[in-house]
Write an enzyme that holds these catalytic residues in place. Structure first.
Site, short mmCIF file in Angstrom:
data_model
loop_
_atom_site.label_atom_id
_atom_site.label_comp_id
_atom_site.label_asym_id
_atom_site.label_seq_id
_atom_site.Cartn_x
_atom_site.Cartn_y
_atom_site.Cartn_z
N CYS A 15 101.03 54.56 -62.47
CA CYS A 15 102.44 54.21 -62.72
C CYS A 15 103.40 55.15 -61.99
O CYS A 15 104.59 54.85 -61.92
CB CYS A 15 102.74 54.23 -64.22
SG CYS A 15 101.93 52.88 -65.07
N HIS A 45 106.05 44.34 -62.50
CA HIS A 45 105.52 43.74 -63.72
C HIS A 45 106.09 42.33 -63.88
O HIS A 45 107.25 42.08 -63.54
CB HIS A 45 105.91 44.55 -64.96
CG HIS A 45 105.18 45.84 -65.07
ND1 HIS A 45 103.87 45.93 -65.41
CD2 HIS A 45 105.60 47.12 -64.85
CE1 HIS A 45 103.49 47.20 -65.43
NE2 HIS A 45 104.52 47.95 -65.08
N ASP A 66 115.99 40.49 -62.87
CA ASP A 66 114.90 39.82 -62.14
C ASP A 66 114.85 40.27 -60.68
O ASP A 66 115.88 40.32 -60.00
CB ASP A 66 115.09 38.30 -62.21
CG ASP A 66 113.88 37.56 -61.65
OD1 ASP A 66 112.73 38.01 -61.90
OD2 ASP A 66 114.07 36.54 -60.97
N HIS A 67 113.65 40.63 -60.22
CA HIS A 67 113.41 41.10 -58.86
C HIS A 67 114.21 42.35 -58.51
O HIS A 67 114.54 42.58 -57.34
CB HIS A 67 113.66 39.97 -57.83
CG HIS A 67 112.56 38.97 -57.80
ND1 HIS A 67 112.33 38.10 -58.84
CD2 HIS A 67 111.59 38.71 -56.89
CE1 HIS A 67 111.29 37.33 -58.56
NE2 HIS A 67 110.82 37.69 -57.38
#
Ligand code: NI
Length: 135
Positions: A33, A41, A79-80
């Protein structure tokens, strides 16, 4: 009291790394990580609200409205994205799922007006998820 849950999905990248520690300490605690080039993810976001069903609709809350709020406020925002680099709050705070659910709670809680926000659950992998109840 009835609990209603809506699920939405988004992808985001992060890296867990503590600049106060050596590379060895970071690897020992965070493993893969803390890889320098981040990792992604596929997050599943579960938002649960609670209340009594309305006499006219039978709904605790309109699930389409809840979906719209989750998409607009959370999915569209994250998102993204790279949580470390794109989210101001995570400049000084570890972008773990544990801290992420608290951020999501703070965004959504004022927007749930017909009933009460009960739980934010974030699935990071099929085997790891975190939950926050606002405490
Ligand atoms: Ni991760």
């Amino acid at each position: 009291m009835v609990y209603l849950t809506r699920v939405e999905h988004f992808n985001a990248a992060h890296k867990l790394y503590n600049a106060k520690w050596s590379e060895e300490e970071n690897k020992a605690v965070f493993g893969k990580c803390c890889n320098p080039h981040f990792h992604g993810h596929n997050f599943d976001l579960f938002v649960t609200v609670k209340g009594e069903p309305d006499a006219d609709t039978g709904f605790v809350m309109n699930a389409h409205v809840l979906s719209k709020i989750m998409k607009q406020e959370i999915c569209d925002r994250f998102d993204h994205k790279n949580l470390n680099m794109d989210v101001e709050y995570f400049k000084d705070v570890q972008p773990s799922s544990e801290n992420f659910v608290k951020v999501i709670w703070q965004i959504l809680e004022p927007l749930i007006t017909d009933c009460e926000l009960h739980c934010i659950k974030l699935m990071e992998t099929p085997r790891i998820y975190v939950e926050y109840y606002g405490e």
